[in-house]
Scaffold this motif. Structure first.
Motif, PDB file in Angstrom:
ATOM      1  N   GLU A 110      91.410  16.545 -40.513  1.00 47.03           N
ATOM      2  CA  GLU A 110      91.009  15.339 -40.806  1.00 47.03           C
ATOM      3  C   GLU A 110      90.394  14.963 -39.248  1.00 47.03           C
ATOM      4  O   GLU A 110      90.368  15.477 -38.414  1.00 47.03           O
ATOM      5  CB  GLU A 110      92.153  14.280 -40.993  1.00 47.03           C
ATOM      6  N   ARG A 111      89.234  13.864 -39.744  1.00 46.00           N
ATOM      7  CA  ARG A 111      88.843  13.180 -38.606  1.00 46.00           C
ATOM      8  C   ARG A 111      89.442  12.373 -38.026  1.00 46.00           C
ATOM      9  O   ARG A 111      90.313  11.785 -38.338  1.00 46.00           O
ATOM     10  CB  ARG A 111      87.365  12.558 -38.848  1.00 46.00           C
ATOM     11  N   GLU A 151      82.808  11.120 -33.905  1.00 46.65           N
ATOM     12  CA  GLU A 151      82.826  11.575 -35.134  1.00 46.65           C
ATOM     13  C   GLU A 151      82.948  12.998 -35.090  1.00 46.65           C
ATOM     14  O   GLU A 151      83.239  13.770 -36.253  1.00 46.65           O
ATOM     15  CB  GLU A 151      81.483  11.317 -35.938  1.00 46.65           C
ATOM     16  N   CYS A 209      84.684  15.783 -47.288  1.00 45.42           N
ATOM     17  CA  CYS A 209      83.898  14.415 -47.300  1.00 45.42           C
ATOM     18  C   CYS A 209      83.943  14.234 -45.862  1.00 45.42           C
ATOM     19  O   CYS A 209      84.263  14.898 -44.730  1.00 45.42           O
ATOM     20  CB  CYS A 209      84.872  13.388 -47.985  1.00 45.42           C
ATOM     21  N   ASP A 210      83.407  12.718 -45.503  1.00 44.32           N
ATOM     22  CA  ASP A 210      83.466  12.212 -44.167  1.00 44.32           C
ATOM     23  C   ASP A 210      84.635  12.318 -43.280  1.00 44.32           C
ATOM     24  O   ASP A 210      84.481  12.374 -42.215  1.00 44.32           O
ATOM     25  CB  ASP A 210      82.809  10.947 -44.175  1.00 44.32           C
ATOM     26  N   TRP A 211      85.924  12.053 -43.865  1.00 43.28           N
ATOM     27  CA  TRP A 211      86.838  12.121 -43.297  1.00 43.28           C
ATOM     28  C   TRP A 211      88.018  13.201 -43.483  1.00 43.28           C
ATOM     29  O   TRP A 211      88.949  13.186 -42.535  1.00 43.28           O
ATOM     30  CB  TRP A 211      87.642  10.924 -43.512  1.00 43.28           C
ATOM     31  N   SER A 212      87.728  14.206 -44.390  1.00 47.64           N
ATOM     32  CA  SER A 212      88.963  15.176 -44.359  1.00 47.64           C
ATOM     33  C   SER A 212      88.160  16.330 -45.148  1.00 47.64           C
ATOM     34  O   SER A 212      87.076  16.292 -45.732  1.00 47.64           O
ATOM     35  CB  SER A 212      89.720  14.729 -45.322  1.00 47.64           C
ATOM     36  N   TRP A 223      87.806  16.435 -34.903  1.00 46.39           N
ATOM     37  CA  TRP A 223      88.738  16.773 -35.925  1.00 46.39           C
ATOM     38  C   TRP A 223      89.836  17.442 -35.475  1.00 46.39           C
ATOM     39  O   TRP A 223      89.950  18.232 -34.568  1.00 46.39           O
ATOM     40  CB  TRP A 223      87.929  17.711 -36.981  1.00 46.39           C
ATOM     41  N   PRO A 252      90.595   9.246 -36.305  1.00 51.16           N
ATOM     42  CA  PRO A 252      90.405   7.827 -36.066  1.00 51.16           C
ATOM     43  C   PRO A 252      90.022   7.422 -34.675  1.00 51.16           C
ATOM     44  O   PRO A 252      91.059   7.732 -33.745  1.00 51.16           O
ATOM     45  CB  PRO A 252      91.564   7.043 -36.837  1.00 51.16           C
ATOM     46  N   HIS A 260      87.985   8.200 -32.467  1.00 52.38           N
ATOM     47  CA  HIS A 260      87.546   9.239 -31.493  1.00 52.38           C
ATOM     48  C   HIS A 260      85.832   9.560 -32.032  1.00 52.38           C
ATOM     49  O   HIS A 260      85.403   8.872 -32.989  1.00 52.38           O
ATOM     50  CB  HIS A 260      88.056  10.689 -31.768  1.00 52.38           C
ATOM     51  N   ARG A 275      83.483  19.500 -36.321  1.00 58.30           N
ATOM     52  CA  ARG A 275      83.662  19.416 -37.807  1.00 58.30           C
ATOM     53  C   ARG A 275      83.417  20.977 -38.303  1.00 58.30           C
ATOM     54  O   ARG A 275      84.003  21.229 -39.346  1.00 58.30           O
ATOM     55  CB  ARG A 275      82.457  18.325 -38.555  1.00 58.30           C
TER      56      ARG A 275
END
Length: 99
Positions: free
Chosen positions: A24-25, A31, A10-13, A34, A27, A29, A46
Motif C-alpha cells: 500500500e502507498r 507518491e 491501482c494507485d494506492w494498493s 510504499w 498516506p 508520504h 512502487r
C-alpha cells in the motif's frame, strides 16, 4: 487498475489473488513510498512493492520449484529488494504456516 496475472495494481494498493500479502502507498508520504505486508518497517518504491508481491507469488507456487528460469527470476527479484530468496521463503513460511 492493472491486472498482472494474479497481481492487481491501482494507485494506492497492490494485491494478489494467489497469496494473502499486499502493498500500500503510505498516506501523507511521497507518491513513491510504499509499504509491503511481509516487509514491515521498510519503505519501498512502487516498482519494489510490485516486485515484492510478485516474489511472494513465485514462492507460493509449488509447481515450478525445479525450473531454472523460475529460480533465476526469484533470485533477480529478491536482489531488487536487497534480500536473499531463502530469507523471503522463511518469512513467508512463518506468516503462512499452513501453506
Amino acid at each position: 487498475m492493472d491486472d498482472l496475472g494474479g497481481v492487481y495494481v491501482c494507485d494506492w494498493s497492490i494485491t494478489s489473488s494467489v497469496v494473502d500479502e499486499f502493498a500500500e502507498r503510505v498516506p501523507g508520504h511521497k507518491e513513491t513510498d510504499w509499504r509491503v505486508s511481509w516487509l514491515p518497517g521498510r519503505l519501498l518504491t512502487r516498482a519494489q512493492a510490485l516486485a515484492a508481491i510478485e516474489l511472494a507469488e513465485l514462492l507460493f507456487d509449488p509447481a515450478p520449484t525445479a525450473d531454472a528460469d523460475i529460480h533465476a527470476t526469484i533470485a533477480a527479484t529478491a536482489e531488487q529488494l536487497g534480500v536473499r530468496p531463502i530469507d523471503v521463503a522463511v518469512t513467508l513460511s512463518a506468516r503462512h504456516p499452513d501453506r
